[in-house]
Write a protein that holds these residues in place. Structure first.
Motif, short mmCIF file in Angstrom:
data_model
loop_
_atom_site.label_atom_id
_atom_site.label_comp_id
_atom_site.label_asym_id
_atom_site.label_seq_id
_atom_site.Cartn_x
_atom_site.Cartn_y
_atom_site.Cartn_z
N VAL A 54 114.68 -8.24 44.44
CA VAL A 54 113.50 -8.58 44.90
C VAL A 54 113.31 -8.90 46.49
O VAL A 54 114.16 -9.23 47.22
CB VAL A 54 112.92 -9.75 44.18
CG1 VAL A 54 112.45 -9.30 42.79
CG2 VAL A 54 113.59 -10.94 44.32
N SER A 55 112.16 -8.48 46.86
CA SER A 55 111.78 -8.56 48.32
C SER A 55 111.40 -10.06 48.75
O SER A 55 110.70 -10.67 47.90
CB SER A 55 111.16 -7.51 48.90
OG SER A 55 110.09 -7.92 49.94
N ALA A 56 111.39 -10.56 49.88
CA ALA A 56 111.23 -11.78 50.54
C ALA A 56 109.74 -11.68 50.73
O ALA A 56 108.98 -12.77 50.86
CB ALA A 56 111.87 -12.11 51.27
N PHE A 57 109.03 -10.62 50.89
CA PHE A 57 107.66 -10.58 51.43
C PHE A 57 106.64 -9.90 50.76
O PHE A 57 106.94 -9.15 49.76
CB PHE A 57 107.73 -9.93 52.88
CG PHE A 57 108.94 -10.27 53.66
CD1 PHE A 57 109.82 -9.41 54.10
CD2 PHE A 57 108.88 -11.46 54.42
CE1 PHE A 57 110.89 -9.96 54.60
CE2 PHE A 57 110.03 -11.98 55.18
CZ PHE A 57 111.05 -11.33 55.29
N HIS B 299 103.89 -17.70 52.85
CA HIS B 299 103.96 -16.21 52.61
C HIS B 299 104.43 -16.03 51.29
O HIS B 299 104.35 -14.79 50.75
CB HIS B 299 105.18 -15.85 53.47
CG HIS B 299 104.79 -15.99 55.02
ND1 HIS B 299 103.92 -14.85 55.55
CD2 HIS B 299 104.92 -16.76 55.76
CE1 HIS B 299 103.83 -15.21 56.67
NE2 HIS B 299 104.59 -16.49 56.96
N SER B 300 104.32 -16.97 50.42
CA SER B 300 104.69 -16.52 48.95
C SER B 300 103.78 -17.23 48.07
O SER B 300 104.24 -17.47 46.87
CB SER B 300 106.01 -17.22 48.60
OG SER B 300 106.12 -18.64 48.37
N ALA C 209 107.00 -20.21 45.86
CA ALA C 209 108.67 -20.19 45.89
C ALA C 209 109.31 -20.86 47.07
O ALA C 209 108.73 -21.22 47.91
CB ALA C 209 108.96 -18.73 46.05
N PHE D 58 107.75 -20.86 54.46
CA PHE D 58 107.65 -19.80 53.55
C PHE D 58 106.76 -19.98 52.37
O PHE D 58 106.42 -18.86 52.10
CB PHE D 58 109.32 -19.74 53.03
CG PHE D 58 109.34 -18.50 51.99
CD1 PHE D 58 109.82 -18.65 50.64
CD2 PHE D 58 109.42 -17.34 52.48
CE1 PHE D 58 109.77 -17.38 49.83
CE2 PHE D 58 109.75 -16.39 51.73
CZ PHE D 58 109.81 -16.36 50.48
N ASN E 173 107.92 -12.37 45.77
CA ASN E 173 108.48 -13.61 46.06
C ASN E 173 108.08 -14.66 45.47
O ASN E 173 108.31 -15.92 45.80
CB ASN E 173 108.44 -13.83 47.51
CG ASN E 173 107.09 -13.97 48.12
OD1 ASN E 173 106.16 -13.65 47.43
ND2 ASN E 173 107.16 -13.77 49.36
N PHE F 81 117.28 -12.31 53.12
CA PHE F 81 116.33 -13.03 54.00
C PHE F 81 116.65 -14.59 53.84
O PHE F 81 116.70 -15.34 54.94
CB PHE F 81 114.74 -12.95 53.71
CG PHE F 81 113.93 -13.64 54.38
CD1 PHE F 81 112.96 -14.84 53.51
CD2 PHE F 81 113.62 -13.48 55.65
CE1 PHE F 81 112.40 -15.32 54.42
CE2 PHE F 81 112.72 -14.08 56.56
CZ PHE F 81 112.00 -15.11 55.76
N GLY G 261 115.91 -6.41 53.81
CA GLY G 261 114.53 -7.09 53.88
C GLY G 261 114.58 -7.89 52.25
O GLY G 261 113.22 -8.09 52.07
N ASP G 262 115.45 -7.95 51.66
CA ASP G 262 115.41 -8.39 50.24
C ASP G 262 115.27 -9.98 50.39
O ASP G 262 115.52 -10.52 51.33
CB ASP G 262 116.29 -8.06 49.08
CG ASP G 262 117.55 -8.29 49.68
OD1 ASP G 262 118.33 -9.26 48.99
OD2 ASP G 262 118.03 -7.90 50.67
N TYR G 263 115.08 -10.57 49.17
CA TYR G 263 114.70 -11.99 48.87
C TYR G 263 116.00 -12.78 49.41
O TYR G 263 116.04 -13.64 50.21
CB TYR G 263 114.48 -12.34 47.71
CG TYR G 263 113.95 -13.71 47.34
CD1 TYR G 263 114.78 -14.61 46.95
CD2 TYR G 263 112.62 -14.06 47.77
CE1 TYR G 263 114.18 -15.86 46.59
CE2 TYR G 263 112.29 -15.32 47.35
CZ TYR G 263 112.98 -16.21 47.12
OH TYR G 263 112.32 -17.45 46.67
N LEU H 241 111.62 -13.50 59.85
CA LEU H 241 110.54 -12.85 59.34
C LEU H 241 110.17 -11.60 59.88
O LEU H 241 110.18 -10.61 59.43
CB LEU H 241 109.38 -13.88 58.95
CG LEU H 241 108.08 -13.26 58.16
CD1 LEU H 241 108.28 -13.42 56.68
CD2 LEU H 241 106.99 -14.00 58.73
#
Lengths: 539, 350
Positions: free
Chosen positions: B253-256, A239-240, A244, A236, B122, A337, A332-334, A319
């Motif tokens: 909040v979104s993860a991407f 991608h962050s 995070a 992850f 994120n 996911f 699709g929110d944090y 993902l």
């Protein structure tokens, strides 16, 4: 001569000793007997407890000197498949004598020579099926064990029941004491205490084997679930912006404590691959542990790769399934996911447990429930959820929706299902590929050898006996044997009496020698053969 | 002859340290031991493969039936983008029109989303930068939350809502117009009902007072906002303040880095009772949200929804691939098994 009577001291063999020794030999455990008795007694004990069989070739003193010399002259070249040792042989040894002969052989005594001699001795001994050492003093028992440990990569186990076995028990890797009529000396200094010799088979073949299996499986499962669960954080980070975490600190902290600890623990406590009964029926299963098959570098590497692969699957399937996701509400929110990823990581605790007891099921379910209830996910949120008993901390939308569970399904399929099946298939292929050509049928002759066709555990001395000594009233103390050169080897006691005392010194003990990794068993035939002393009165 | 010398009691005393003969202590617990026989393995693989293929086919068909239109309007509205690059132009309005054509009717519920690209919601500091207690309507000291530096102004006025997430809320306004013959009809859109029930009713609460504006007295809007929080939706009292749907959706909040948030839903009345009819449409966008500084992009998306989600075919393809792989592996294992099986040898009797 008028026979007045006969006295005898009987020390019977314990129950189950022959069967135990049979099983140990089948389990590739080399069994040695170290006894203080004299040679005939020890041989009879050996036949009685089926350590020796009639078709074995017995190397006695002269032959073993010859063998030792042959081996010794080529110190570095010793293949265990020497021709003369091909058929199973039993070596008998009388302490002190061969060493003196070797030492006096005109060679200079030095540490290296002593080491070579020892090595030759150990090699010869370990290529035999069984070894019986007689006339061994307690100190020599310990020295024998030390010799094995020094020259062989083997695990030694010493089992004895008397005070004269204490040295040996303490020297060996595993010491087993038998509590019995001789007192508790051996028990007090040992690692394991048994009540009977025959319990040794359960100790080794059932509990020893199970515990090896359990520890290896526990380690494998622990590493697997850690890799599978926590490497998702790493993926992850790509991608962050490398900042995070997928889940907050509580999840990471509790992953190994609450969420995944119990199933792994239940594997480590309760796992059995075969039942106790079958373990005793098939002692060959014991060789798995001797050959380090269940946890070595290769297994660890495979576990690592499997864990990495599982984490990749967990993360990337979720993902790509969540990306650009549309729905009737926000998706699709944090948090969704992260819950999905975490849940799929937790599925890795459904490990390859082979023995699913009720406890195992309970542990797995409890862990998943613990996670779902998300007890300490984030303290403020938790406190909020306490006040508002409608939500479960997350404020989650109904979880079992199709997009939520589908990635888990795919992940389960790709990661969990194939692994035991594929492993089994790969093993099958491996075994088939390694199959040796069919061995030709060997005919073994069953012609009984020697003149002692009837074996008994009573050691009637076939020699003249000591009646002459008694009638003569001579002292039994030996004079120093003339012409002995001082020897450096620790096994060369100086001035060993040629004739030992009338009564055997204590109960014999056995020391095993085994090839690498094989535990060696030292058993005490609590059998003391009977020493019959014929009292005769000369007319 | 009777042996009178020694008597042993008939029943022997049980040794005191003998462990119980219970199933647990003797490790005889009843257990399920799955055996990997060739039949079970093959049936597992084939069944799982068949199941996955079915599910995969259903998912792919469903995803293909989704109609989606996605338009990148940060490119099309380049003059507005340039205007917004300079933050001193914050009080200048900028409007932009984007046209598109629907060749066929879109039947069913149509959802409108705004999409952002390259916006890292994120990021760790960003995700933490909120005060859930404040969003519950409580009077808390937001200095002790993670909202810094978006917590109070220099003169001590706290921000409502505080934090970087709230501060960066998406504030473009998008309207949809239908060009029918010569007239232009605004498509009726629903702005509520877009957030989770638990968010709207439990996690976000307005501070309690008789009047919303007085409830927020003593606080100020976050620096990037143009209106204070109690003016987010003056028409609907239940969509105002913290419980505003747009606000709630943004706070989740979104993860991407590339994501889309639900913005509006098409209200199925009048001409649009069946969905969106075919024809020419125009998006009227009031462009406020600057994205060029971080090389982001903005999209507007119109999409229908099926049971499995949206038009992302990935999951269906994944299931298809897994199902195929499972069936192939089943065949491979069958082949290995047949090849390496020991042939039965028959001894002939002489």
């Amino acid at each position: 001569l008028q026979l007045l009577g006969a006295t005898a001291i009987e020390d019977k063999l314990q129950d189950g000793v022959p069967e135990t020794i049979q099983l140990l030999k089948l389990g590739n455990i080399k069994v040695w007997v170290l006894t203080g008795d004299k040679q005939e007694t020890a041989m009879n004990i050996g036949y009685a407890c089926r350590l020796l069989t009639d078709d074995m070739e017995i190397l006695e003193e002269k032959e073993e000197l010859r063998a030792l010399r042959a081996l010794w002259s080529l110190p570095c070249v010793l293949s265990p498949k020497d021709k003369m040792l091909q058929t199973g042989e039993v070596r008998k040894e009388k302490k002190g004598w061969p060493w003196r002969w070797l030492c006096c052989d005109g060679t200079e005594t030095s540490q290296d020579q002593a080491g070579l001699v020892e090595k030759a001795f150990v090699d010869l001994a370990s290529s035999c099926q069984a070894v019986i050492c007689c006339r061994v003093t307690p100190k020599q028992k310990a020295l024998m064990v030390q010799l094995v440990k020094k020259h062989k990569k083997a695990v030694t186990l010493a089992i004895g029941d008397g005070a004269n076995d204490v040295n040996m028990i303490k020297t060996a890797d595993i010491g087993v004491g038998i509590s019995g009529l001789e007192g508790l000396q051996a028990v007090q200094c040992s690692d394991y205490a048994l009540a009977q010799f025959s319990f040794l088979q359960r100790l080794l073949l059932v509990h020893g084997r199970w515990n090896y299996l359990r520890i290896c499986k526990f380690l494998r499962c622990f590493f697997y679930k850690t890799f599978a669960g926590l490497l998702t954080q790493v993926w992850f980070a790509f991608h962050s912006g490398f900042t995070a975490q997928v889940r907050d600190g509580w999840f990471l902290a509790l992953y190994n404590i609450f969420y995944t600890a119990y199933p792994v623990l239940s594997v480590g406590l309760l796992e059995q691959d075969v039942s106790a009964k079958k373990s005793l029926e098939f002692p060959e299963l014991y060789m798995v542990g001797q050959q380090d098959e269940l946890f070595n570098y290769r297994v660890f590497g495979v576990t690592l790769l499997h864990g990495v692969g599982t984490s990749l699957i967990s993360f990337y399937i979720t993902l790509w399934a969540f990306e650009d996701h549309v729905g009737t509400k926000a998706v699709g929110d944090y948090e969704s996911f992260s819950v999905t990823v975490a849940l799929s990581a937790l599925l890795s605790i459904v490990l390859d447990t082979q023995y699913w007891t009720v406890l195992s099921f309970v542990m797995v379910t409890a862990s998943l429930l613990l996670f779902s209830s998300q007890i300490p996910r984030r303290i403020p949120t938790f406190l909020m959820s306490m006040e508002n008993p409608g939500i479960v901390g997350l404020g989650a939308k109904p979880c079992p929706s199709a997009p939520f569970l589908s990635p888990l399904g795919v992940r389960a399929l790709l990661a969990d299902v194939p692994s035991p099946d594929l492993r089994m298939s790969l093993q099958k292929i491996h075994l088939k590929a390694k199959r040796d050509p069919e061995p030709s049928v060997e005919l073994r002759s069953h012609i009984p050898r020697g003149s002692f066709c009837r074996r008994s555990s009573y050691a009637f001395s076939h020699q003249e006996g000591y009646a002459g000594l008694i009638t003569r009233g001579d002292s039994l103390r030996a004079r120093a044997t003339p012409g002995t050169a001082p020897a450096v080897s620790p096994l060369c006691p100086t001035g060993t009496p040629a004739v030992s005392s009338l009564c055997p010194t204590g109960t014999p003990a056995v020391s095993p020698l085994c090839p690498a990794g094989t535990p060696a068993v030292l058993i005490p035939p609590q059998a003391g053969p009977t020493t019959a002393a014929l009292l005769a009165r000369a007319h | 002859m009777e042996d009178t010398t020694s008597f042993l009691p008939r029943e022997e005393a049980k040794p005191s340290r003998c462990p119980d003969n219970s199933a647990f202590k003797q490790q005889r617990l009843p257990a399920w031991k799955p055996q990997l026989t060739i039949a079970s393995v093959l049936s597992t693989f084939f069944l799982t493969g068949a199941f996955c293929l079915t599910v995969g086919v259903c998912l792919v068909l469903a995803a293909n039936s989704v109609r989606e239109i996605q338009i990148d309007y940060s490119d099309k509205c380049s003059d507005c983008s340039k205007l917004r690059e300079n933050s001193s132009n914050w009080n200048k309005e900028c409007h932009c029109s984007v046209n598109f054509t629907l060749k066929e009717d879109i039947l069913g519920d149509v959802f409108m989303y705004y999409g952002l690209q390259n916006f890292y919601q994120n990021h760790r500091r960003y995700v933490m930068s909120r005060s859930d207690a404040q969003l519950l309507g409580r009077n808390v000291n937001i200095q002790r939350s993670y909202c810094a530096p978006f917590s109070t102004y220099r003169n001590g006025t706290p921000m409502a809502p505080c934090g970087a997430i709230a501060n960066s809320m998406f504030n473009d306004t998008i309207d949809l117009f239908y060009n029918r013959n010569s007239s232009v009809i605004q498509v009726p859109l629903l702005k509520t009902g877009n957030s989770w029930w638990t968010d709207k009713n439990v996690k976000f609460r307005n501070p309690e007072l008789y009047n919303l504006s007085s409830a927020f007295a003593g606080t100020a809007r976050p620096p990037y906002w143009q209106k204070p929080v109690y003016l987010l939706d003056e028409e609907d009292e239940r969509n105002n303040g913290y419980v505003n749907d747009d606000f709630i959706v943004w706070m989740r909040v979104s993860a991407f880095a590339t994501f889309r948030n639900l913005y509006r839903r098409v209200r199925r009345v009048r001409h649009f009772a069946q969905g969106l009819p075919a024809g020419n449409y125009t998006f009227q966008i009031s462009y406020n949200f600057p994205v060029t500084r971080f090389k982001g992009r903005k999209h507007v998306i119109l999409s229908t929804v099926v049971w499995s989600g949206g038009s992302n075919p990935f999951l269906g393809i994944a299931y298809l691939v897994s199902g195929t792989a499972a069936i192939l592996t089943g065949f491979v294992i069958t082949g290995i098994h047949l090849k390496l099986r020991k042939k039965k040898t028959y001894f002939q009797k002489h």
